[in-house]
Design a protein around this motif. Structure first.
Motif, PDB file in Angstrom:
ATOM      1  N   VAL A  31       0.837  -1.198   0.000  1.00 34.16           N
ATOM      2  CA  VAL A  31       0.000   0.000   0.000  1.00 34.16           C
ATOM      3  C   VAL A  31       0.874   1.251   0.000  1.00 34.16           C
ATOM      4  CG1 VAL A  31      -1.686   1.322   1.317  1.00 34.16           C
ATOM      5  CG2 VAL A  31      -1.955  -1.139   1.083  1.00 34.16           C
ATOM      6  N   GLY A  32       1.895   1.246   0.840  1.00 33.07           N
ATOM      7  CA  GLY A  32       2.784   2.394   0.865  1.00 33.07           C
ATOM      8  C   GLY A  32       3.542   2.559  -0.434  1.00 33.07           C
ATOM      9  N   THR A 103      10.134   7.590   3.996  1.00 32.19           N
ATOM     10  CA  THR A 103      10.062   7.811   2.548  1.00 32.19           C
ATOM     11  C   THR A 103       8.667   8.237   2.101  1.00 32.19           C
ATOM     12  OG1 THR A 103       9.659   5.437   2.146  1.00 32.19           O
ATOM     13  CG2 THR A 103      11.939   6.209   2.010  1.00 32.19           C
ATOM     14  N   ILE A 104       7.644   7.665   2.708  1.00 29.27           N
ATOM     15  CA  ILE A 104       6.297   7.988   2.237  1.00 29.27           C
ATOM     16  C   ILE A 104       5.885   9.404   2.655  1.00 29.27           C
ATOM     17  CG2 ILE A 104       4.935   7.094   4.191  1.00 29.27           C
ATOM     18  CD1 ILE A 104       3.115   5.817   1.990  1.00 29.27           C
ATOM     19  N   GLY A 139      12.430  12.487  -5.579  1.00 31.86           N
ATOM     20  CA  GLY A 139      13.523  11.608  -5.972  1.00 31.86           C
ATOM     21  C   GLY A 139      14.229  11.014  -4.772  1.00 31.86           C
ATOM     22  N   LEU A 140      14.445  11.811  -3.747  1.00 29.58           N
ATOM     23  CA  LEU A 140      15.039  11.318  -2.506  1.00 29.58           C
ATOM     24  C   LEU A 140      14.172  10.218  -1.903  1.00 29.58           C
ATOM     25  CD1 LEU A 140      17.407  12.037  -0.485  1.00 29.58           C
ATOM     26  CD2 LEU A 140      15.701  13.340   0.777  1.00 29.58           C
ATOM     27  N   SER A 141      12.874  10.427  -1.937  1.00 24.40           N
ATOM     28  CA  SER A 141      11.934   9.457  -1.374  1.00 24.40           C
ATOM     29  C   SER A 141      11.934   8.150  -2.151  1.00 24.40           C
ATOM     30  CB  SER A 141      10.523  10.058  -1.356  1.00 24.40           C
ATOM     31  OG  SER A 141       9.573   9.091  -1.010  1.00 24.40           O
ATOM     32  N   VAL A 142      11.840   8.235  -3.473  1.00 27.89           N
ATOM     33  CA  VAL A 142      11.745   7.023  -4.291  1.00 27.89           C
ATOM     34  C   VAL A 142      13.024   6.199  -4.219  1.00 27.89           C
ATOM     35  CG1 VAL A 142      11.592   6.206  -6.677  1.00 27.89           C
ATOM     36  CG2 VAL A 142       9.966   7.871  -5.837  1.00 27.89           C
ATOM     37  N   SER A 212      -0.717   9.340   0.392  1.00 29.45           N
ATOM     38  CA  SER A 212       0.531   9.130   1.128  1.00 29.45           C
ATOM     39  C   SER A 212       0.290   9.088   2.633  1.00 29.45           C
ATOM     40  CB  SER A 212       1.528  10.238   0.786  1.00 29.45           C
ATOM     41  OG  SER A 212       1.939  10.152  -0.558  1.00 29.45           O
ATOM     42  N   LEU A 213      -0.621   9.902   3.123  1.00 29.44           N
ATOM     43  CA  LEU A 213      -0.945   9.885   4.550  1.00 29.44           C
ATOM     44  C   LEU A 213      -1.579   8.556   4.957  1.00 29.44           C
ATOM     45  CD1 LEU A 213      -2.339  13.499   5.141  1.00 29.44           C
ATOM     46  CD2 LEU A 213      -0.135  12.556   5.881  1.00 29.44           C
TER      47      LEU A 213
END
Length: 436
Positions: A31-32, A103-104, A139-142, A212-213
């Motif tokens: 899901v995330g 990350t999410i 980009g940092l998150s992915v 995302s939340l």
């Protein structure tokens, strides 16, 4: 005083008595991950609508805004190696769950920023600056997401099920992409071209922030993997330990990824735009074909994962790379201004692509020891994706602008040939125990 060894043994006994639900672990990762990739891909699907709102047109070339938008798409990819290294280190030091929740939140914040990006007409140079910052955050998150979710999924798998669990990496990725494509296609068919360009393109990004939340809330309830719990009792690895102690494995990840990432981003992300720019296909039809083919792609992933648990990883990898090396050029030449031609080409490519995507998480996780697995995967994988996957839309559009649109299919085929050479030399790891 209780020793560290006694504490670790106690945790192991508790975990054995109350093992985490496999379904719950899959749900937390999936899901995330879907929320992450929904936010990431919405940008690519909607670029044709907001390009000339954020970037000024060139005096003689209408492709300038689109080129600029895809350049920002590529810039976001170049933050991915940093995200892979930093969030991978968090996953190796603090646990996989801690990295996944971080990350999410980053992705949701980046999506909200894209939605609020002003137009060039209203804010001038500030508009592209805001868009670039948003993509850097995403980009940092992915980059961190792939490293953390890959290790989390594979370490959560039971014996003989690493391939199956691995497949949910791209099931959830594709579901996120499918929702992004579906929302974009729905808006494109319901709104006028002017409405989409004025405000409609912002709606999917606002929705992404909300999704995302929800993903954050679900991940908060996930169980840490046994590997991460054991590592918590050890000396924490240094930031560059994986690169320093495992240079061969790092290069191997890059070789495994090179052809796969160009094929993946071409077929799942850039192909609708390729059909619009090179064949004159209607924008709405291009998005619709992309949506249908993505649904087909998601259904294939568990089948590929199960097959790899039976016959091994190498046969699937070799089939994927050889297929694209031979068929990328003729398939892309079949794309015309018909929805059905694009749908046929996308589905054919996705059957081949499943040979890599369904087992990518398992193949990567089986390369590194548990101590540095997340960071070890995250940096070389994300760097390779940035170099060859993130630049695919820009390179394809640049070839078109330069008058050499026919060169792009050969570029895809060549990179797949490079990975084929790597796959042939890989040891088979499907039936070996995972280092924990």
């Amino acid at each position: 005083m209780t020793s560290t060894g006694d504490s670790a043994a106690g945790r192991d006994q508790a975990a054995d008595a109350h093992p985490p639900s496999s379904l719950r672990q899959l749900l937390a990762a999936s899901v995330g991950n879907a929320a992450e990739w929904y936010d990431w891909y919405a940008y690519s699907f909607l670029a044709v609508y907001f390009a000339d709102r954020v970037f000024p047109k060139g005096t003689d070339n209408s492709l300038v805004p689109l080129l600029s938008t895809f350049a920002v798409f590529a810039v976001g990819f170049f933050m991915r190696p940093i995200g892979g290294l930093l969030m991978g280190a968090v996953a190796d030091r603090r646990g996989r769950r801690a990295a996944l929740t971080a990350t999410i939140l980053l992705m949701g914040g980046g999506s909200l920023l894209v939605a609020l990006t002003p137009t060039y007409a209203s804010a001038g140079i500030l508009a592209p600056i805001v868009l670039v910052v948003a993509r850097l955050v995403q980009g940092l998150s992915v980059g961190g997401e792939f490293a953390a979710s890959t290790t989390f999924l594979v370490e959560s798998a039971g014996p003989g099920r690493r391939g199956l669990f691995s497949s949910f990496q791209y099931v959830s990725t594709t579901v996120g992409q499918l929702i992004a494509s579906g929302v974009s296609a729905l808006l494109a068919h319901q709104l006028t071209e002017d409405a989409m360009s004025d405000w409609g393109w912002r709606v999917p990004f606002l929705l992404g922030a909300v999704i995302s939340l929800v993903g954050f809330w679900i991940r908060r309830g996930a169980h840490e993997t046994r590997s991460a719990e054991r590592l918590a009792a050890d000396t924490r690895p240094g930031l560059f330990e994986a690169l320093r102690r495992h240079p061969r494995e790092s290069l191997l990840i890059a070789g495994i990824t090179t052809g796969a990432t160009i094929a993946y981003y071409t077929w799942t992300t850039y192909l609708p735009t390729y059909a619009i720019v090179n064949a004159g296909l209607d924008k709405g039809d291009a998005l619709m074909a992309g949506t249908i083919s993505l649904a087909f792609f998601a259904l294939l992933q568990p089948l590929g994962g199960l097959l790899s648990d039976r016959i091994g990883r190498k046969p699937l990898l070799i089939t994927f790379a050889f297929g694209f090396a031979v068929l990328a050029v003729p398939l892309l030449h079949l794309v015309s201004d018909s929805l059905w031609s694009l749908l046929l080409v996308q589905c054919a490519g996705m059957v081949l692509l499943t040979g890599y995507t369904s087992i990518a998480a398992a193949v990567n996780a089986e390369v590194f020891p548990a101590r540095v697995r997340a960071a070890g995967i995250g940096f070389p994988y994300s760097l390779t994706v940035a170099l060859f996957g993130g630049t695919a839309p820009y390179v394809g559009t640049w070839f078109k602008q330069a008058g050499h649109a026919d060169w792009f299919p050969w570029y895809v085929a060549l990179l797949c040939l490079v990975s084929l050479c790597v796959y042939v030399t890989l040891p088979e790891t499907a039936h070996k125990p995972l280092d924990r």
